[in-house]
Design an enzyme around this catalytic site. Sequence first.
Site: not given
Lengths: 221, 218
Positions: A146, A154-155, A183, A185, A190
């Site tokens: 994104v 929330g995408f 990573n 973030n 996840y």
Amino acid sequence: MAEKVSFDTQISGRVRIATESDVPHLHKLMYQMAKYHDYTKVFNATEASISTNLFNSNNPCPPFYSVTTFILEVSPDTFPQKTTKNSIFDPILKTINLDSPILDPELELFNTDEHNNVFVAGYVLFFPSYSGYFEKPGFFIENMYVRECYRKYGFGKMLFSAVASQAVKMGFTKVDWLTVGWNNNAIDFYLGMGAYIMGDVKRFRLSGEGLDAFATSDRGC
Amino acid sequence: MDQENSSTFTHQISARIRLVTVPNNDIPHLHKLITQMANYHNLTEYLTVTETSLSNTLFKSPPFHSFTALILEVSPNPFPITPHKDLSFNPIIKNNFNLKASMLDPQSNTFRSENDVYVAGHVLVFPSYNGFFEKPGLNMDQIFVRKCYRGLGFGKMLFSAVASVAAKMGMGMVDWVVADWNGESIKFYEKMGAYYVSDYRLYKLYGEKLQQCANISG
């Protein structure tokens, strides 16, 4: 027209299946994702290679049984709620209210049509993965991205759950993917989605010269 | 030991790698090989594969465009080298390989494919693609040689079969995962020219959590 567009009080998102006309935008998104991972030196995709690999008209596999891409689009306007007959994937729509405006510094670059207010904001690329141990296949998510200015709304969840729901719809039993160790973030995202980390496996690859060595190898070595 | 179920190779062994095809007894043999491999990895309790599910997933598309299986067969006699109509994968044959010592296959009857031909291993692959790269790849899901046939170069033969298919089809890479504890396999892969893609972790979403995530989407 694009300069007059702004996301002040609301933003709408749409996840739909990508088509060949999305290739130029996909190429830019893939490059951005490669940059995020510091992979620009090994990135060698071209618009032609993306077209060939994603939209091969000679593809013998039915929908979702080979590599598939979902595109995330955003707009200040609400997306029309129309479903086309026999579409292989009904777009997923969402509108959210904004506490503060979003500024997209690349608005014009990602405009899908100069006559509309729709902008490409991300994508997810996935393909069926098969395991000899299991009855049903799964989906392997190879890329998900994104654009920076559209994160935290929330995408990403929208893109990810689109793949998960397609898996469940088709009776597929899992979704896997790889994430790089630094990573945080992505890892938080996840784990928040309910993922498990398969800690005790190592990923191996044969590529470049190592792979080329087998091109002319004596069959049966 | 079940004497009737076993066979001995005294001086020579011949090997052939070919596509798993329908209709014949490849599927039951493949299922047994997969079960043996699950045993090796202590994963037997997770097995849900059936002969039906293998039949359903393996033959939906041309070879290497979807889930594809290659099978390794051995025989005390040389395999005939016949020209094949289906050129998507020509069988790889290595005949009359000399054995340093005689060897016993304690399950030869279970794995009999034809008169003197026994199924000895398999490899499962499917196509992959990463948008960063110009060329697509192959994912090697499983590679396995039955215990009594290890140490004879058959693993290398199976691996080379996959690598050469990938190279010849213009693919950019072959990827797979290996268990951390499997030092023997790791050494083998490094010898084959593969490298460890460090710092990446494999994540998985399944069961109830997959269902919950799917429900978000509606």
